[in-house]
Motif scaffolding. Structure first.
Motif, PDB file in Angstrom:
ATOM      1  N   UNK A   1       9.491 -32.208  -9.533  1.00 46.74           N
ATOM      2  CA  UNK A   1      10.811 -31.603  -9.782  1.00 46.74           C
ATOM      3  C   UNK A   1      10.800 -30.117  -9.473  1.00 46.74           C
ATOM      4  N   UNK A   2       9.617 -29.483  -9.580  1.00 44.54           N
ATOM      5  CA  UNK A   2       9.509 -28.090  -9.158  1.00 44.54           C
ATOM      6  C   UNK A   2       8.160 -27.893  -8.475  1.00 44.54           C
ATOM      7  N   UNK A   3       8.095 -26.924  -7.569  1.00 42.85           N
ATOM      8  CA  UNK A   3       6.859 -26.683  -6.823  1.00 42.85           C
ATOM      9  C   UNK A   3       6.202 -25.418  -7.339  1.00 42.85           C
ATOM     10  N   UNK A   4       4.977 -25.180  -6.881  1.00 41.20           N
ATOM     11  CA  UNK A   4       4.358 -23.893  -7.156  1.00 41.20           C
ATOM     12  C   UNK A   4       3.267 -23.919  -8.206  1.00 41.20           C
ATOM     13  N   UNK A   5       3.134 -22.793  -8.946  1.00 42.71           N
ATOM     14  CA  UNK A   5       1.964 -22.547  -9.779  1.00 42.71           C
ATOM     15  C   UNK A   5       1.962 -23.336 -11.079  1.00 42.71           C
TER      16      UNK A   5
ATOM     17  N   UNK B   1       0.376 -33.492   8.530  1.00 49.69           N
ATOM     18  CA  UNK B   1       0.763 -33.000   7.206  1.00 49.69           C
ATOM     19  C   UNK B   1      -0.163 -31.844   6.844  1.00 49.69           C
ATOM     20  N   UNK B   2       0.293 -30.973   5.952  1.00 46.31           N
ATOM     21  CA  UNK B   2      -0.556 -29.913   5.423  1.00 46.31           C
ATOM     22  C   UNK B   2      -0.912 -30.271   3.990  1.00 46.31           C
ATOM     23  N   UNK B   3      -2.179 -30.126   3.646  1.00 44.13           N
ATOM     24  CA  UNK B   3      -2.613 -30.536   2.318  1.00 44.13           C
ATOM     25  C   UNK B   3      -3.506 -29.468   1.696  1.00 44.13           C
ATOM     26  N   UNK B   4      -3.510 -29.406   0.387  1.00 44.19           N
ATOM     27  CA  UNK B   4      -4.426 -28.543  -0.333  1.00 44.19           C
ATOM     28  C   UNK B   4      -4.554 -29.081  -1.747  1.00 44.19           C
ATOM     29  N   UNK B   5      -5.582 -28.624  -2.443  1.00 44.59           N
ATOM     30  CA  UNK B   5      -5.815 -29.128  -3.790  1.00 44.59           C
ATOM     31  C   UNK B   5      -5.776 -27.964  -4.765  1.00 44.59           C
ATOM     32  N   UNK B   6      -5.276 -28.242  -5.967  1.00 49.33           N
ATOM     33  CA  UNK B   6      -5.180 -27.212  -7.002  1.00 49.33           C
ATOM     34  C   UNK B   6      -5.793 -27.730  -8.298  1.00 49.33           C
ATOM     35  N   UNK B   7      -6.411 -26.811  -9.049  1.00 50.39           N
ATOM     36  CA  UNK B   7      -6.841 -27.111 -10.414  1.00 50.39           C
ATOM     37  C   UNK B   7      -5.931 -26.332 -11.342  1.00 50.39           C
ATOM     38  N   UNK B   8      -5.315 -27.046 -12.269  1.00 51.40           N
ATOM     39  CA  UNK B   8      -4.357 -26.419 -13.177  1.00 51.40           C
ATOM     40  C   UNK B   8      -4.744 -26.733 -14.617  1.00 51.40           C
ATOM     41  N   UNK B   9      -4.719 -25.731 -15.470  1.00 53.04           N
ATOM     42  CA  UNK B   9      -5.121 -25.955 -16.854  1.00 53.04           C
ATOM     43  C   UNK B   9      -3.895 -25.977 -17.776  1.00 53.04           C
ATOM     44  N   UNK B  10      -4.000 -26.804 -18.812  1.00 53.83           N
ATOM     45  CA  UNK B  10      -2.881 -26.949 -19.744  1.00 53.83           C
ATOM     46  C   UNK B  10      -2.680 -25.655 -20.517  1.00 53.83           C
TER      47      UNK B  10
END
Lengths: 184, 216
Positions: free
Chosen positions: B112-116, B206-215
């Protein structure tokens, strides 16, 4: 301590009694797994070794928390400065890598740190023919990057810097999912 | 018992401190040594050429002795980002998050939203796989047309990173031949997802990347 134990046992016994009494209900108590909350970015990666090699020490966290669509505007000039300082193959204006890119074009590509993946066939970082169509496990990505950084227009410049002479993994990969070798 | 644990921990920190490392291993101060430190990202055509496999590795340089107790962090979500229209903004995500011995996957779906900052849409396609314990053969789940794996694996990355450090530090003029793989004999925590190409685009790139996000 002992009193707590007694209380605990009493409570447990009571609970068991209540549970065994309530056999009229066929609804089981479902413990919902909780996936709520907001998750905030800490690290990101597209192509290998980009942050490590091209981002200055004080900016590494910032690079990891800049969305890819803004990375080029914020970091391309830093990448170019660091590339020309690092590599004799880009020391003079007009110098290019084997893809025909000068320092500005090369760092313009790298500063947007995404991995391009082809849906139409061979997926490799570089296999001599295909360039940046994915990243396979066995790809010697570091030597490819070293060649593009140090190897000059025809991959022959700075030979002692353009190959780390480690060309394969220490364990063979699997042909089937999950592809990665079992742990040591 | 406690003393031994503290000693082991201290020793481990000291060893990690000595070996500074790359592909994306220990790349930045805020994530180094945490369970949100991505070490590597791969995307390639699967054994079934109708599929693309994505690999995200976290927690680099696990010694075999440390691997049996290594675990994914329930507060860390690993998010595969997929841009299908070349604007470098994610159109689809696949989110992986561990809960109680299982890795849960949501997606691919349009967030529903992109980004950080990310949330999990629990109405998205949901899959799960038991996390493979150290020493067991790989547990693979086939769900929703996809394949899933999570658990310890050999670090697939290879490089003479130590010599690279010597060169950058001004202590060496070039690489050795043969070189020495700094990552030999070490493990990582891996998440592998194999997705039909039809679920992440049709053709082209396609362009791809991976992110690690903490709660939060």
């Amino acid at each position: 301590m002992k009193f707590n134990k007694i209380k605990y046992i009493a409570f447990l016994t009571l609970s068991l009694l209540i549970m065994s009494c309530s056999d009229d209900s066929d609804t089981t108590i479902q413990i919902e797994t909780d996936f709520s909350g907001t998750f905030v970015q800490k690290d990101q990666m597209g192509r290998p070794a980009v942050n490590t090699v091209f981002v200055s020490s004080s900016s590494k966290d910032e690079f990891n928390t800049t969305i890819p669509s803004q990375q080029s505007a914020m970091f391309q000039s830093m990448f170019q400065t660091n590339l020309t300082a690092l590599s004799p193959a880009f020391a003079n204006s007009g110098d290019k890598n084997a893809l025909g890119q000068d320092a500005a074009a090369f760092t313009g590509l790298l500063a947007t740190d995404v991995l391009n993946v082809s849906l139409d066939g061979t997926t490799t970082f570089f296999d001599g023919t295909n360039v940046l169509t994915g990243r396979a496990l066995a790809d010697d990505v570091i030597t490819v990057e070293l060649l593009l950084i140090f190897g000059g227009e025809d991959f022959t410049e700075n030979p002692s810097l353009s190959d780390d002479n480690v060309s394969a993994n220490d364990k063979p990969f699997l042909t089937s999912f999950p592809y990665l070798a079992s742990p040591w | 018992m406690k003393k031994t644990k503290i000693l082991t921990a201290t020793l481990l920190v000291a060893i990690i401190g000595l070996i500074t490392v790359a592909a994306d291993h220990i790349d930045a101060p805020a994530v180094s040594g945490t369970k949100a430190d991505i070490t590597d990202f791969y995307a390639f055509q699967g054994e079934d050429t109708n599929n693309i496999a994505f690999v995200a590795n976290v927690q680099g340089l696990l010694a075999p002795s440390a691997t049996s107790t290594a675990s994914f962090d329930e507060n860390v979500m690993v998010e595969f980002n997929i841009d299908t229209n070349n604007d470098n903004v994610e159109d689809l995500v696949i989110q992986a998050i561990p809960r109680d011995g299982k890795m849960y996957f949501f997606g691919p779906y349009a967030p529903s939203s992109t980004g950080l900052n990310s949330t999990i849409n629990e109405n998205a396609i949901k899959s799960e796989v038991s996390i493979t314990p150290y020493g067991s053969s790989a547990i693979v789940a086939n769900q929703n047309g996809m394949k899933f794996f999570a658990g310890p694996r050999d670090d697939p990355f290879f490089m003479d990173f130590a010599q690279y450090g010597e060169i950058i530090g001004g202590n060496a003029s070039g690489f050795n031949n043969p070189g020495s793989d700094t990552f030999a004999g070490s493990n990582v925590m891996s998440i592998v997802v194999e997705v039909p190409k039809s679920q992440i685009g049709t053709s082209g790139t396609i362009n791809t990347w991976v992110e690690a996000k903490t709660k939060q």
